[in-house]
Design a protein around this motif. Structure first.
Motif, mmCIF file in Angstrom:
data_model
loop_
_atom_site.group_PDB
_atom_site.id
_atom_site.type_symbol
_atom_site.label_atom_id
_atom_site.label_comp_id
_atom_site.label_asym_id
_atom_site.label_seq_id
_atom_site.Cartn_x
_atom_site.Cartn_y
_atom_site.Cartn_z
ATOM 1 N N TYR A 51 -8.429 -12.557 -38.063
ATOM 2 C CA TYR A 51 -7.109 -12.172 -38.582
ATOM 3 C C TYR A 51 -6.992 -12.409 -40.089
ATOM 4 O O TYR A 51 -5.913 -12.304 -40.652
ATOM 5 C CB TYR A 51 -6.015 -12.945 -37.847
ATOM 6 C CG TYR A 51 -5.980 -12.682 -36.360
ATOM 7 C CD1 TYR A 51 -5.275 -11.593 -35.854
ATOM 8 C CD2 TYR A 51 -6.667 -13.493 -35.467
ATOM 9 C CE1 TYR A 51 -5.248 -11.326 -34.489
ATOM 10 C CE2 TYR A 51 -6.651 -13.244 -34.098
ATOM 11 C CZ TYR A 51 -5.940 -12.156 -33.620
ATOM 12 O OH TYR A 51 -5.916 -11.889 -32.276
ATOM 13 N N LYS A 105 0.759 -12.480 -37.874
ATOM 14 C CA LYS A 105 -0.382 -12.448 -36.964
ATOM 15 C C LYS A 105 -0.588 -13.772 -36.219
ATOM 16 O O LYS A 105 -1.569 -13.941 -35.487
ATOM 17 C CB LYS A 105 -1.651 -12.076 -37.730
ATOM 18 C CG LYS A 105 -1.578 -10.668 -38.347
ATOM 19 C CD LYS A 105 -2.847 -10.293 -39.100
ATOM 20 C CE LYS A 105 -2.694 -8.897 -39.718
ATOM 21 N NZ LYS A 105 -3.825 -8.571 -40.629
ATOM 22 N N ASP A 135 -1.962 -16.868 -23.244
ATOM 23 C CA ASP A 135 -0.819 -15.975 -23.440
ATOM 24 C C ASP A 135 0.528 -16.660 -23.255
ATOM 25 O O ASP A 135 1.558 -16.119 -23.663
ATOM 26 C CB ASP A 135 -0.920 -14.777 -22.481
ATOM 27 C CG ASP A 135 -1.667 -13.617 -23.133
ATOM 28 O OD1 ASP A 135 -1.801 -13.635 -24.381
ATOM 29 O OD2 ASP A 135 -2.115 -12.718 -22.403
ATOM 30 N N ASP A 147 -0.602 -13.547 -32.163
ATOM 31 C CA ASP A 147 -1.867 -13.075 -31.588
ATOM 32 C C ASP A 147 -2.955 -14.142 -31.703
ATOM 33 O O ASP A 147 -3.689 -14.400 -30.742
ATOM 34 C CB ASP A 147 -2.328 -11.787 -32.294
ATOM 35 C CG ASP A 147 -1.483 -10.580 -31.880
ATOM 36 O OD1 ASP A 147 -0.788 -10.661 -30.842
ATOM 37 O OD2 ASP A 147 -1.511 -9.569 -32.597
ATOM 38 N N LEU A 148 -3.043 -14.749 -32.854
ATOM 39 C CA LEU A 148 -4.083 -15.768 -33.054
ATOM 40 C C LEU A 148 -3.917 -16.937 -32.084
ATOM 41 O O LEU A 148 -4.866 -17.335 -31.400
ATOM 42 C CB LEU A 148 -4.047 -16.262 -34.509
ATOM 43 C CG LEU A 148 -4.828 -17.553 -34.796
ATOM 44 C CD1 LEU A 148 -6.289 -17.438 -34.398
ATOM 45 C CD2 LEU A 148 -4.704 -17.939 -36.269
ATOM 46 N N ARG A 191 3.101 -16.858 -26.022
ATOM 47 C CA ARG A 191 3.963 -15.721 -26.379
ATOM 48 C C ARG A 191 5.366 -15.884 -25.796
ATOM 49 O O ARG A 191 6.333 -15.344 -26.310
ATOM 50 C CB ARG A 191 3.369 -14.413 -25.846
ATOM 51 C CG ARG A 191 2.037 -14.036 -26.473
ATOM 52 C CD ARG A 191 1.515 -12.707 -25.888
ATOM 53 N NE ARG A 191 0.184 -12.403 -26.409
ATOM 54 C CZ ARG A 191 -0.040 -11.765 -27.559
ATOM 55 N NH1 ARG A 191 0.977 -11.348 -28.287
ATOM 56 N NH2 ARG A 191 -1.267 -11.541 -27.970
ATOM 57 N N SER A 196 -2.272 -17.113 -29.320
ATOM 58 C CA SER A 196 -2.485 -16.770 -27.904
ATOM 59 C C SER A 196 -3.971 -16.587 -27.613
ATOM 60 O O SER A 196 -4.430 -16.920 -26.514
ATOM 61 C CB SER A 196 -1.641 -15.564 -27.481
ATOM 62 O OG SER A 196 -1.978 -14.442 -28.237
ATOM 63 N N ASP A 197 -4.736 -16.106 -28.565
ATOM 64 C CA ASP A 197 -6.204 -16.119 -28.400
ATOM 65 C C ASP A 197 -6.706 -17.540 -28.120
ATOM 66 O O ASP A 197 -7.554 -17.761 -27.254
ATOM 67 C CB ASP A 197 -6.921 -15.656 -29.686
ATOM 68 C CG ASP A 197 -6.845 -14.152 -29.907
ATOM 69 O OD1 ASP A 197 -6.281 -13.446 -29.044
ATOM 70 O OD2 ASP A 197 -7.337 -13.701 -30.961
#
Lengths: 373, 373
Positions: free
Chosen positions: A228, A160, A171, A163-164, A174, A166-167
């Motif tokens: 998360y 995870k 982005d 995602d974390l 990524r 990029s939050d």
């Protein structure tokens, strides 16, 4: 580990910028690494493993210190310290570089980051490569300064993590390739964000570039990570065995060379650079490596603990090498270890015996990482 | 120390040949030093201090590793690594040699022992001088090999050490000068016996030259020492402050030079050797050192604990440096510390404030060692 001892706290060993945060998060055990306290457990190894494999964990790995080489001869110095070919080294991409002494023995295995045309950083395992690099430069009369910058990685690892982060960062993270990195900032905290980390579960290392802001960075990641289920962790003993990651000094001894350690693909014997250890490595390549770093699967009950020291391995009653890190793997439901044993023993397929603290265990060698066919 | 944490045991950090003996003797806390576990306490610091001051104690200081330089250029290499003049270096006598980097910063302060005409050993503080020495030799193209020999000091310290060790080894040890040494054996255990040790209470370091015989040596000394009330101990935090002994990395930072650390008498700027740091040291000598390593006496109640980190020192509200090791001294009945502060602050005689974990304490600077007029 059946024996339990305290660790002395004093100023000779340095505290990480995240030290106070790790104490608040409940750190229970430390090791030391590059003259710095480094957390190894928060008291619940099963939860720490689970977070890494199934969720996301944050690790204080500030002890993964950086050595900065800067000046007109910086990249030339970088080429002297590794057998890896750096012809295509580019800004923004790290490269894993074995380092050898003049006997061809592996002395460190950092990631090299080209920060600019005249500046490279190596992110080192636990030995004083600052002294190695500076003394080599002094001896050669090179125009380069060698320093330890104010840079302290905070690793965010696990499925995870993408995602974390990029939050938190946007982005663009990524799109970072493995070992790709970028200098940026987060709410005024200067960072170098790298796609890297000492696990195979994916993630990032956020190099804090201002040691006064460690708690601020820790809190930012902890807060954003709540969604998360993030929690604290540390370089994971079980996962690193499963993944076959190398820990210099644990897995290597005074004779271990990069061919034995499975790093042959990183060694360029033909390049036109007179790097340290070249002659010795040519000889080793010609003779063939005497040993092989491999996996070992042991039978019997689940290992009750990891190993506090190396375990000898025998085959047909003869010593053939040692297991350097051993654990029960929940994912594989097997007792596994990484080991440095004779090439003959590794390739024979024949049964071996591991002298564990939990009795003699029959075992067979296997390739690394575990579970890969 | 109010915080208490465990230390992880694993194969990356090495165990001393005396490790099992120290566990049997009740070691409670470790630090690490030169990639090795080193005992710091057996759970009764008052008794350990008393044994050192009034009796005799045995310390596992195997972590004081040796770096061996051997070959036709060994002594030439030794001359390059220190500003000290080695013209009169002789076999059988050790010499304290500050080591500096090219900026003149102190990086280690070992004792150099000339083992033979083409072999020297340095007995190092906690940093990887093996890499420094080898890389310098490689860079210079010198004909010398650099290795870490199988040599592990067991220190026997305290006023009764001379009687004890002469019981064990013979009366010749009484005649050894300070830093004098001799290779010998004890019931088949190969040893180098040196009159040295990291205290001012007198004694010896028995360099075990066969790592397989650590428990045998430990038991021999423990048994012979019974008559003198010997017990286990470790480099003593309080005594080293009283005596003003330097601990590199604890007391020094990235800018600390040997002039600041009171080692000026060991620096030869005029000798015809182009040692590392010579130009920088000349400049520092010309400018005068900015700071001074000195003692500090603090007022107020007995310090409830030693310091887990450096304590800032201020004078007239301005930061002037730090105390690196602080303790209540039973002998002096004073709160004392060693500190690295501005030369001006050290010599002003004016009151300072130390930001201890036990509140702000008023303090005055003094010379080292404490109690000497």
């Amino acid at each position: 580990m059946s024996q339990s001892f305290g660790i002395a706290l004093g100023p000779r060993i340095r505290k990480s910028p995240f030290f106070n945060s790790t104490v608040k998060a409940g750190v229970s055990h430390f090791t030391t690494y590059n003259h710095m306290y480094m957390p190894v457990s928060y008291g619940d190894l099963a939860a720490e493993y689970d977070r890494l494999i199934n969720g996301v964990a944050m690790w204080d790995v500030a002890a993964e210190r950086q050595v900065c080489m800067k000046g007109p001869d910086a990249i030339e110095l970088a080429r002297l310290i590794t057998p890896r070919n750096l012809d295509k080294l580019v800004y923004g991409m790290g490269r894993y570089i074995p380092m050898c002494n003049s006997r061809g023995t592996l002395i460190n295995d950092p990631v090299l980051q080209k920060i600019s045309e005249d500046e490279g950083w190596i992110s080192i395992a636990d030995s004083d490569m600052k002294f190695w690099c500076e003394a080599l430069a002094v001896g050669k009369g090179m125009n380069v300064t060698v320093t330890e910058p104010d840079a302290s990685p905070l690793a965010v690892q696990g499925p995870k993590a993408v995602d974390l982060i990029s939050d938190v960062m946007g982005d663009w993270v990524r799109e970072l390739k493995y070992f790709g990195f970028k200098q940026t900032e987060l709410n005024g905290i200067p960072l170098l964000v790298a796609r890297s980390g000492w696990s195979k579960q994916g993630g990032y290392e956020l190099y804090l570039l201002d040691g006064a802001k460690g708690d601020q960075l820790w809190d930012s990641i902890a807060e954003a990570g709540e969604a998360y289920g993030i929690g604290p962790g540390a370089p994971n003993y079980i996962e690193r065995v499963e993944s076959g990651l190398i820990s210099v000094n644990a897995d290597t001894d005074d004779d271990a060379n990069p061919f034995e350690m499975g790093m042959g693909k990183f060694i360029d014997l033909d390049q036109d650079v007179d790097y340290v250890g070249k002659a010795a490595l040519k000889q080793i390549a010609a003779d063939g490596p005497a040993r092989k770093f491999c996996g070992v699967v042991m039978d019997g009950d689940k290992l009750a603990s990891t190993n506090a020291h190396r375990w000898d391995i025998e085959q047909n009653g003869r010593y053939v090498g040692f297991a350097s890190a051993a654990a029960y793997s929940p994912r594989l439901d097997q007792n596994i270890a990484v080991a440095l044993i004779t090439t003959e023993a590794a390739e024979s397929g024949a049964e071996m015996q591991v002298m564990t603290d939990h009795g003699v265990r029959n075992a067979v060698a296997t390739s690394l990482p575990f579970g890969k066919k």
